[in-house]
Design a protein around this motif. Structure first.
Motif, mmCIF file in Angstrom:
data_model
loop_
_atom_site.group_PDB
_atom_site.id
_atom_site.type_symbol
_atom_site.label_atom_id
_atom_site.label_comp_id
_atom_site.label_asym_id
_atom_site.label_seq_id
_atom_site.Cartn_x
_atom_site.Cartn_y
_atom_site.Cartn_z
ATOM 1 N N LEU A 231 0.825 -1.203 0.000
ATOM 2 C CA LEU A 231 0.000 0.000 0.000
ATOM 3 C C LEU A 231 0.865 1.262 0.000
ATOM 4 O O LEU A 231 0.566 2.245 -0.693
ATOM 5 N N LYS A 232 1.909 1.210 0.784
ATOM 6 C CA LYS A 232 2.815 2.373 0.807
ATOM 7 C C LYS A 232 3.439 2.598 -0.566
ATOM 8 O O LYS A 232 3.524 3.740 -1.060
ATOM 9 N N GLU A 233 3.864 1.501 -1.193
ATOM 10 C CA GLU A 233 4.457 1.640 -2.522
ATOM 11 C C GLU A 233 3.438 2.185 -3.520
ATOM 12 O O GLU A 233 3.756 3.051 -4.359
ATOM 13 N N LEU A 234 2.193 1.695 -3.439
ATOM 14 C CA LEU A 234 1.160 2.202 -4.343
ATOM 15 C C LEU A 234 0.883 3.678 -4.092
ATOM 16 O O LEU A 234 0.703 4.466 -5.042
ATOM 17 N N GLU A 235 0.819 4.058 -2.830
ATOM 18 C CA GLU A 235 0.584 5.475 -2.516
ATOM 19 C C GLU A 235 1.720 6.347 -3.051
ATOM 20 O O GLU A 235 1.479 7.426 -3.625
ATOM 21 N N GLU A 236 2.945 5.869 -2.864
ATOM 22 C CA GLU A 236 4.079 6.648 -3.378
ATOM 23 C C GLU A 236 4.023 6.765 -4.899
ATOM 24 O O GLU A 236 4.267 7.842 -5.468
ATOM 25 N N ARG A 237 3.680 5.650 -5.575
ATOM 26 C CA ARG A 237 3.584 5.718 -7.037
ATOM 27 C C ARG A 237 2.458 6.649 -7.486
ATOM 28 O O ARG A 237 2.601 7.402 -8.457
ATOM 29 N N MET A 238 1.309 6.552 -6.761
ATOM 30 C CA MET A 238 0.198 7.444 -7.108
ATOM 31 C C MET A 238 0.593 8.906 -6.916
ATOM 32 O O MET A 238 0.254 9.769 -7.744
ATOM 33 N N GLU A 239 1.303 9.198 -5.826
ATOM 34 C CA GLU A 239 1.744 10.575 -5.596
ATOM 35 C C GLU A 239 2.711 11.031 -6.696
ATOM 36 O O GLU A 239 2.629 12.165 -7.187
ATOM 37 N N ARG B 14 2.814 9.912 -9.792
ATOM 38 C CA ARG B 14 2.058 10.127 -11.025
ATOM 39 C C ARG B 14 1.259 11.430 -10.961
ATOM 40 O O ARG B 14 1.174 12.171 -11.949
ATOM 41 N N LEU B 15 0.663 11.687 -9.774
ATOM 42 C CA LEU B 15 -0.073 12.947 -9.638
ATOM 43 C C LEU B 15 0.858 14.141 -9.796
ATOM 44 O O LEU B 15 0.512 15.139 -10.452
ATOM 45 N N ASP B 16 2.030 14.028 -9.203
ATOM 46 C CA ASP B 16 3.000 15.124 -9.344
ATOM 47 C C ASP B 16 3.392 15.316 -10.809
ATOM 48 O O ASP B 16 3.490 16.445 -11.299
ATOM 49 N N GLU C 107 2.934 18.339 -15.790
ATOM 50 C CA GLU C 107 2.615 18.422 -17.211
ATOM 51 C C GLU C 107 1.544 19.470 -17.472
ATOM 52 O O GLU C 107 1.623 20.235 -18.439
ATOM 53 N N ARG C 108 0.528 19.522 -16.630
ATOM 54 C CA ARG C 108 -0.533 20.518 -16.817
ATOM 55 C C ARG C 108 0.008 21.938 -16.634
ATOM 56 O O ARG C 108 -0.350 22.850 -17.369
ATOM 57 N N LEU C 109 0.847 22.054 -15.625
ATOM 58 C CA LEU C 109 1.425 23.381 -15.414
ATOM 59 C C LEU C 109 2.303 23.794 -16.592
ATOM 60 O O LEU C 109 2.300 24.954 -17.004
ATOM 61 N N ASP C 110 3.031 22.860 -17.129
ATOM 62 C CA ASP C 110 3.856 23.186 -18.299
ATOM 63 C C ASP C 110 2.976 23.580 -19.473
ATOM 64 O O ASP C 110 3.296 24.499 -20.238
ATOM 65 N N GLY C 111 1.851 22.925 -19.670
ATOM 66 C CA GLY C 111 0.935 23.266 -20.762
ATOM 67 C C GLY C 111 0.335 24.637 -20.573
ATOM 68 O O GLY C 111 0.160 25.401 -21.525
ATOM 69 N N ARG C 112 -0.003 25.012 -19.367
ATOM 70 C CA ARG C 112 -0.561 26.336 -19.113
ATOM 71 C C ARG C 112 0.506 27.404 -19.309
ATOM 72 O O ARG C 112 0.217 28.513 -19.748
ATOM 73 N N ARG C 113 1.687 27.106 -18.974
ATOM 74 C CA ARG C 113 2.759 28.086 -19.194
ATOM 75 C C ARG C 113 2.943 28.375 -20.685
ATOM 76 O O ARG C 113 3.264 29.488 -21.084
ATOM 77 N N ASP C 114 2.737 27.313 -21.500
ATOM 78 C CA ASP C 114 2.850 27.546 -22.954
ATOM 79 C C ASP C 114 1.730 28.451 -23.461
ATOM 80 O O ASP C 114 1.923 29.264 -24.355
ATOM 81 N N LEU C 115 0.516 28.270 -22.886
ATOM 82 C CA LEU C 115 -0.605 29.095 -23.316
ATOM 83 C C LEU C 115 -0.467 30.527 -22.819
ATOM 84 O O LEU C 115 -0.806 31.481 -23.527
ATOM 85 N N PHE C 116 -0.034 30.668 -21.632
ATOM 86 C CA PHE C 116 0.134 31.997 -21.030
ATOM 87 C C PHE C 116 1.600 32.195 -20.700
ATOM 88 O O PHE C 116 2.043 31.841 -19.606
ATOM 89 N N PRO C 117 2.367 32.737 -21.601
ATOM 90 C CA PRO C 117 3.788 32.933 -21.316
ATOM 91 C C PRO C 117 3.960 34.009 -20.254
ATOM 92 O O PRO C 117 3.060 34.801 -19.998
#
Length: 203
Positions: free
Chosen positions: A164-172, A174-176, A181-191
């Motif tokens: 469970l700990k390993e899964l939580e760490e992997r989920m964290e 992936r979320l990070d 990735e989303r933040l990088d995409g928004r930076r491209d839209l709004f320089p």
């Protein structure tokens, strides 16, 4: 003549074969002594021996002797059948004792045979019980040795908690990664403002 000789030879050959054959019952031989059932006689002897060993027999024996002696002392002379030395009473008592002793011994022998059979059965039962106990002991020892290699409840819990700990760490992670990735995409839209200021001409 030849035919009669061959017939006599055949008869002589058949006679010993009839004696040797085992599929036929043997002829019953005449016995001088009377036949009896030893089991029934043994049961009767045991009953007599049990009766001889009771208080009822002693009471009846005492009453019989007292009546016998009293009758032969106080009865008229014509009715007395055993005078003072009581020889007939002595004969009856010795006869009763001579029959009672073998009957008691026969009953004891039968009881000894039964006890011997019971002891043999108990010995065999004890041997079977000991063998079963040894078998169960070996099986329990094998199970204990096998349980050392089998997963216990605590071990399974600890393994599940680690997973469970390993899964939580992997989920964290992936979320990070997705957030990055989303933040990088928004930076491209709004320089940033510096980048926008260099492209816009001055007024």
């Amino acid at each position: 003549m030849a035919a009669e000789r061959t017939q006599e030879r055949d008869r002589e050959r058949e006679r010993p074969m009839a004696r040797i054959r085992l599929d036929l019952p043997r002829e019953r031989r005449a016995r001088l002594l009377p036949e009896y059932d030893p089991e029934a006689f043994g049961r009767l002897s045991e009953r007599i021996a049990r009766f001889l060993g009771t208080g009822r027999f002693l009471v009846w024996m005492t009453v019989t002797i007292v009546v016998w002696v009293a009758w032969n002392i106080f009865a008229p002379a014509s009715l007395k059948f055993d005078q003072y030395p009581f020889i007939f009473l002595t004969l009856v008592l010795s006869l009763q004792a001579s029959y009672a002793a073998p009957l008691i011994l026969l009953a004891q022998n039968r009881q000894d045979d039964r006890d011997r059979v019971n002891l043999e059965q108990d010995r065999k039962q004890n041997e079977r019980s000991i063998a079963d106990t040894e078998y169960l002991t070996r099986e329990i020892a094998a199970l204990r040795m096998g349980l050392g290699e089998v997963a216990t409840r605590d071990w399974i819990r600890s393994e599940l908690q680690d997973m469970l700990k390993e899964l939580e760490e992997r989920m964290e992670e992936r979320l990070d990664e997705r957030l990055a990735e989303r933040l990088d995409g928004r930076r491209d839209l709004f320089p940033p403002d510096d980048a926008r200021g260099s492209d816009v001409p001055d007024r």
